[in-house]
Enzyme design. Structure first.
Site, mmCIF file in Angstrom:
data_model
loop_
_atom_site.group_PDB
_atom_site.id
_atom_site.type_symbol
_atom_site.label_atom_id
_atom_site.label_comp_id
_atom_site.label_asym_id
_atom_site.label_seq_id
_atom_site.Cartn_x
_atom_site.Cartn_y
_atom_site.Cartn_z
ATOM 1 N N TRP A 1 30.136 -31.096 22.391
ATOM 2 C CA TRP A 1 29.028 -31.083 21.440
ATOM 3 C C TRP A 1 28.372 -29.698 21.494
ATOM 4 O O TRP A 1 28.052 -29.216 22.594
ATOM 5 C CB TRP A 1 28.045 -32.183 21.863
ATOM 6 N N ASP B 1 26.837 -37.248 30.291
ATOM 7 C CA ASP B 1 26.057 -37.388 29.062
ATOM 8 C C ASP B 1 26.528 -38.664 28.368
ATOM 9 O O ASP B 1 27.674 -38.749 27.944
ATOM 10 C CB ASP B 1 26.314 -36.155 28.172
ATOM 11 N N ALA C 1 25.596 -40.903 25.283
ATOM 12 C CA ALA C 1 24.749 -40.978 24.084
ATOM 13 C C ALA C 1 25.193 -42.079 23.129
ATOM 14 O O ALA C 1 24.525 -42.312 22.121
ATOM 15 C CB ALA C 1 24.758 -39.635 23.360
ATOM 16 N N LYS D 1 21.215 -43.483 19.103
ATOM 17 C CA LYS D 1 22.263 -44.142 18.311
ATOM 18 C C LYS D 1 22.264 -45.650 18.538
ATOM 19 O O LYS D 1 22.284 -46.411 17.585
ATOM 20 C CB LYS D 1 23.645 -43.574 18.646
HETATM 21 C C1 LMR Z 1 25.778 -35.093 16.373
HETATM 22 O O1 LMR Z 1 26.587 -34.674 17.219
HETATM 23 O O2 LMR Z 1 25.988 -35.023 15.160
HETATM 24 C C2 LMR Z 1 24.492 -35.721 16.827
HETATM 25 O O3 LMR Z 1 24.459 -35.813 18.204
HETATM 26 C C3 LMR Z 1 23.287 -35.109 16.238
HETATM 27 C C4 LMR Z 1 22.967 -33.760 16.776
HETATM 28 O O4 LMR Z 1 21.822 -33.561 17.176
HETATM 29 O O5 LMR Z 1 23.830 -32.872 16.787
#
Ligand code: LMR
Length: 394
Positions: free
Chosen positions: A127, A208, A210, A243
């Protein structure tokens, strides 16, 4: 002074939201940011969340400060949700944070205070907020391979080989479930191998999580983080409620520091509270209170679980439908991985040019690395997307 500021690179996920909003086409399809959408394209407020908000509105008689760690009922309920009975509560220091990103940020700051020389190892890809925050904090960073070049499956050999170069005390950032952006997860047997490598080399896991409840179910999605926390001497965990409770804008997260030595809890807790104080004092309360209200009320909890399960199964069905339509159109199994992956995301394997063409010519928005948000699809848009993917030569 302000003239000294440099332009900042746009966050690629957030930039996409803005582009999508400005696109006047009525048939545009948003597969960008990781937000759940129902069949009519709405991001609903979950039933249990509405009911909890009503209960809070009716019963809350003060908005005075809580504590630096946030509402203790929230911490207890979330520790139980994530860790179950894998670790005794006495071994877990925990503070509420503004969202999962807040937990990542506070977790990294904690690591920086405790081990400034530690390198933070990130999966490639990961991410984008992970490397961005690590670099902003000036921490040493390294990458481990995660995805095979030729297919969107986990490159486990590459991952293990790269982690061999980590030095004692380094931190390994791992996605607890529903890997973002790939949707490709480690098996539990692979997690066990990663744990023994981390034990052998004296590494610290930072997990992590999420998307608990979006992959294989609330319990199964927590199996890996529970295994890590119960077997490693120390584990840092960042959890998000954005989420699975659908409370994105309430900014509700939890940072946990788990140690097998319960004697460390008080010091860890004090340091987590100190960090909250330095950065924003008290963490936001409304979302945390929604979560604790739901998790401590049997009826609300049952309803929340039922709706989360509908959401999860809906995403799995969308995955199957998209994979089947692409199999039909491509006359091949090369998109079968879409049905195997878990969570909101998969990486399609399209080139940046193909992703651009999908946006410009078809009004289909996905992140430049071809990450698509499966939850942005519905039965009507699946055939449109599948045809566009094939037409663009993916
Ligand atoms: C994503 O990966 O789209 C989400 O976790 C939102 C973000 O804040 O990037």
């Amino acid at each position: 002074m302000l003239t000294n500021l440099k332009d900042q690179p746009a966050d690629k996920i957030l930039a996409l939201i803005a582009m999508y909003r400005e696109d006047p086409r009525t048939d545009k399809i948003d597969l960008g940011v990781g937000v759940y959408k129902d069949a009519s394209g709405n991001t609903p407020v979950m039933r249990a969340v509405k009911a909890a908000e009503k209960k809070i509105w009716e019963t809350q008689d003060s908005k005075a400060y809580t504590g630096l760690a946030g509402d203790p009922a929230y911490g207890d309920a979330m520790v139980e949700l994530v860790l179950g009975s894998a670790v005794a509560r006495d071994n877990v220091a925990a503070v509420a944070t503004p969202g999962g990103t807040g937990a990542i940020r506070q977790g990294l700051e904690l690591i920086k205070m405790a081990a400034p020389e530690a390198t933070v190892w990130l999966s490639a890809p990961t991410w984008p907020n992970h490397p961005s925050i690590v670099k902003y904090l000036g921490m040493p960073v390294a990458e481990y391979r995660y995805l095979n070049d030729d297919a969107p499956t986990v490159n486990f050999d590459g991952m293990m080989e790269d982690l061999q170069s980590a030095k004692a005390g380094d931190v390994i950032l791992l996605h607890g479930c529903c890997h973002n952006p790939t949707g490709a997860n480690l098996t539990l047997a692979q997690w066990a191998e990663v744990i023994s490598l981390m034990q052998d080399k004296d590494l610290t896991p930072f997990v992590d999580i999420a998307y608990q409840g979006f992959g294989d179910g609330l319990e199964d999605d927590a199996a890996a983080v529970r295994m890590v926390a119960s077997e490693m001497p120390e584990t840092i965990i960042a959890a998000s409620c954005s989420k699975n409770f659908g409370i994105y804008r309430e900014r509700t997260g939890l940072l946990m520091a788990v140690a097998q030595d319960a004697g460390l809890k008080a010091r860890s807790q004090a340091n987590l509270a100190f960090l909250n104080r330095q950065n924003y004092s008290f963490p936001p309360d409304h979302g945390a209170r929604i979560v604790s209200t739901i998790l401590t009320d049997d009826a609300l909890k049952a309803d929340w679980k039922a709706e989360l399960e509908e959401t999860r199964l809906g995403m799995l069905e969308l995955r199957k439908q998209l994979a089947a339509e692409l199999k039909r159109l491509s006359n091949s199994d090369r998109f079968a991985f879409l049905a195997e992956h878990r969570g909101m995301f998969s990486r399609l394997g399209a080139t940046p040019e193909q992703v651009e063409k999908l946006r410009v010519d078809y009004g289909i928005y996905m992140v430049g690395d071809s990450r698509l948000n499966i939850a942005g699809l519905n039965e009507k848009t699946i055939p449109i997307l599948a045809k566009a993917i094939i037409d663009c030569g993916v």
